[in-house]
Design an enzyme around this catalytic site. Structure first.
Site, mmCIF file in Angstrom:
data_model
loop_
_atom_site.group_PDB
_atom_site.id
_atom_site.type_symbol
_atom_site.label_atom_id
_atom_site.label_comp_id
_atom_site.label_asym_id
_atom_site.label_seq_id
_atom_site.Cartn_x
_atom_site.Cartn_y
_atom_site.Cartn_z
ATOM 1 C CG HIS A 191 -1.831 -1.088 1.371
ATOM 2 N ND1 HIS A 191 -2.955 -1.203 0.592
ATOM 3 C CD2 HIS A 191 -1.822 -2.162 2.180
ATOM 4 C CE1 HIS A 191 -3.596 -2.313 0.924
ATOM 5 N NE2 HIS A 191 -2.926 -2.918 1.888
ATOM 6 C CE LYS A 192 3.822 2.435 5.860
ATOM 7 N NZ LYS A 192 4.920 2.395 6.827
ATOM 8 C CG ASP A 229 8.106 4.227 11.639
ATOM 9 O OD1 ASP A 229 7.877 3.072 11.213
ATOM 10 O OD2 ASP A 229 7.879 4.558 12.819
ATOM 11 C CG PHE A 254 -2.867 0.973 4.413
ATOM 12 C CD1 PHE A 254 -2.714 1.999 3.506
ATOM 13 C CD2 PHE A 254 -1.896 0.832 5.401
ATOM 14 C CE1 PHE A 254 -1.632 2.871 3.567
ATOM 15 C CE2 PHE A 254 -0.806 1.693 5.478
ATOM 16 C CZ PHE A 254 -0.677 2.715 4.563
ATOM 17 N N GLY A 255 -4.648 0.173 7.241
ATOM 18 C CA GLY A 255 -4.320 0.549 8.618
ATOM 19 C C GLY A 255 -5.490 1.206 9.329
ATOM 20 C CG HIS A 313 0.117 10.509 7.131
ATOM 21 N ND1 HIS A 313 -1.174 10.447 6.707
ATOM 22 C CD2 HIS A 313 0.541 9.236 7.184
ATOM 23 C CE1 HIS A 313 -1.527 9.174 6.526
ATOM 24 N NE2 HIS A 313 -0.494 8.428 6.808
HETATM 25 P P1 IMP Z 1 4.463 1.541 9.918
HETATM 26 O O1 IMP Z 1 4.965 2.889 9.549
HETATM 27 O O2 IMP Z 1 4.359 0.624 8.722
HETATM 28 O O3 IMP Z 1 5.184 0.928 11.081
HETATM 29 O O4 IMP Z 1 2.945 1.747 10.305
HETATM 30 C C1 IMP Z 1 2.516 1.964 11.608
HETATM 31 C C2 IMP Z 1 1.039 1.676 11.700
HETATM 32 O O5 IMP Z 1 0.319 2.783 11.148
HETATM 33 C C3 IMP Z 1 0.540 0.421 10.985
HETATM 34 O O6 IMP Z 1 -0.488 -0.145 11.760
HETATM 35 C C4 IMP Z 1 -0.008 0.957 9.690
HETATM 36 O O7 IMP Z 1 -1.051 0.145 9.203
HETATM 37 C C5 IMP Z 1 -0.521 2.313 10.125
HETATM 38 N N1 IMP Z 1 -0.440 3.253 9.020
HETATM 39 C C6 IMP Z 1 0.665 3.661 8.352
HETATM 40 N N2 IMP Z 1 0.329 4.518 7.380
HETATM 41 C C7 IMP Z 1 -1.025 4.640 7.440
HETATM 42 C C8 IMP Z 1 -1.960 5.382 6.666
HETATM 43 O O8 IMP Z 1 -1.648 6.081 5.707
HETATM 44 N N3 IMP Z 1 -3.242 5.255 7.046
HETATM 45 C C9 IMP Z 1 -3.654 4.484 8.086
HETATM 46 N N4 IMP Z 1 -2.829 3.772 8.809
HETATM 47 C C10 IMP Z 1 -1.522 3.848 8.485
#
Ligand code: IMP
Length: 192
Positions: free
Chosen positions: A11-12, A68, A148-149, A176
């Protein structure tokens, strides 16, 4: 210009590829044959972004960036923050993470929150960091299937729909990650 994005989150990778201009080729970890996990043991979002980029650079000596992200909720003292991915446990389940947040926020009037992203870029061996923030509120229930997330429980300021409901084109303009990426792009443009 070619940059490796130190993520195994599809997704990222897709979000960043949709934002970044054509002249910059962004490759994911699987495309360079990296199947392991990058360390993220720091106690800040910025620290984790730097740690991931440095770990990749040490192995491959390539131009690369890592990012991150954390969700910071005011009423929870900034939690889940740097612990966003594993907030409800090591399974890293988005559903479980959102449910935990919603439980903890039950009956809470102050619903202010923000997503914070830090991108750490290593270019020609030099580290540069870029931060992006989007302010918003935590909804009472998840809304929408997109993103997502934590997207279904986060409503960005100025909108009446969650990130899970808004089209990807809008999220990719105001998020963000979009804001941190815009700073990364401006930087790359000034040096090219
Ligand atoms: P990480 O940066 O991949 O460690 O993400 C940290 C947490 O934030 C994870 O649970 C991701 O699913 C969530 N997350 C990261 N980016 C997003 C976003 O754009 N939208 C919603 N959740 C996010």
């Amino acid at each position: 210009m070619k940059l490796v994005f130190a993520t195994s989150n599809p997704h990222k990778l897709e979000e960043i590829r949709n934002i970044i201009p054509e002249g910059i080729e962004v490759t994911g970890l699987s495309e360079i044959g990296f199947a392991g996990e990058l360390p993220e043991t720091q106690d800040t979002i910025k620290g984790n972004a730097i740690q991931k980029a440095e770990a990749l650079f040490e192995s491959y000596r390539i131009d690369c960036f890592a990012e991150d992200t954390g969700l910071e909720i005011d009423a929870l003292g900034g939690a889940p923050g740097v612990h966003s991915a594993r907030y409800a446990g090591n399974a890293r389940s988005s559903q479980a993470n959102m449910q935990k947040v919603l439980e903890e926020m039950k009956g809470t009037v102050n619903r202010g929150a923000r997503f914070r992203t830090v991108i750490a870029l290593i270019l020609d061996g030099q580290m540069h960091t870029f931060e992006g923030i989007v302010e918003g509120t935590i909804l009472e229930d998840p809304k929408g299937e997109g993103g997502f997330g934590y997207d279904p429980v986060f409503q960005p300021e100025g909108y009446d729909r969650s990130f899970g409901e808004l089209p990807a084109e809008i999220k990719n303009k105001i998020s963000h990650r979009a804001r941190a990426t815009a700073k990364l792009i401006s930087f790359l443009e000034t040096i090219s």
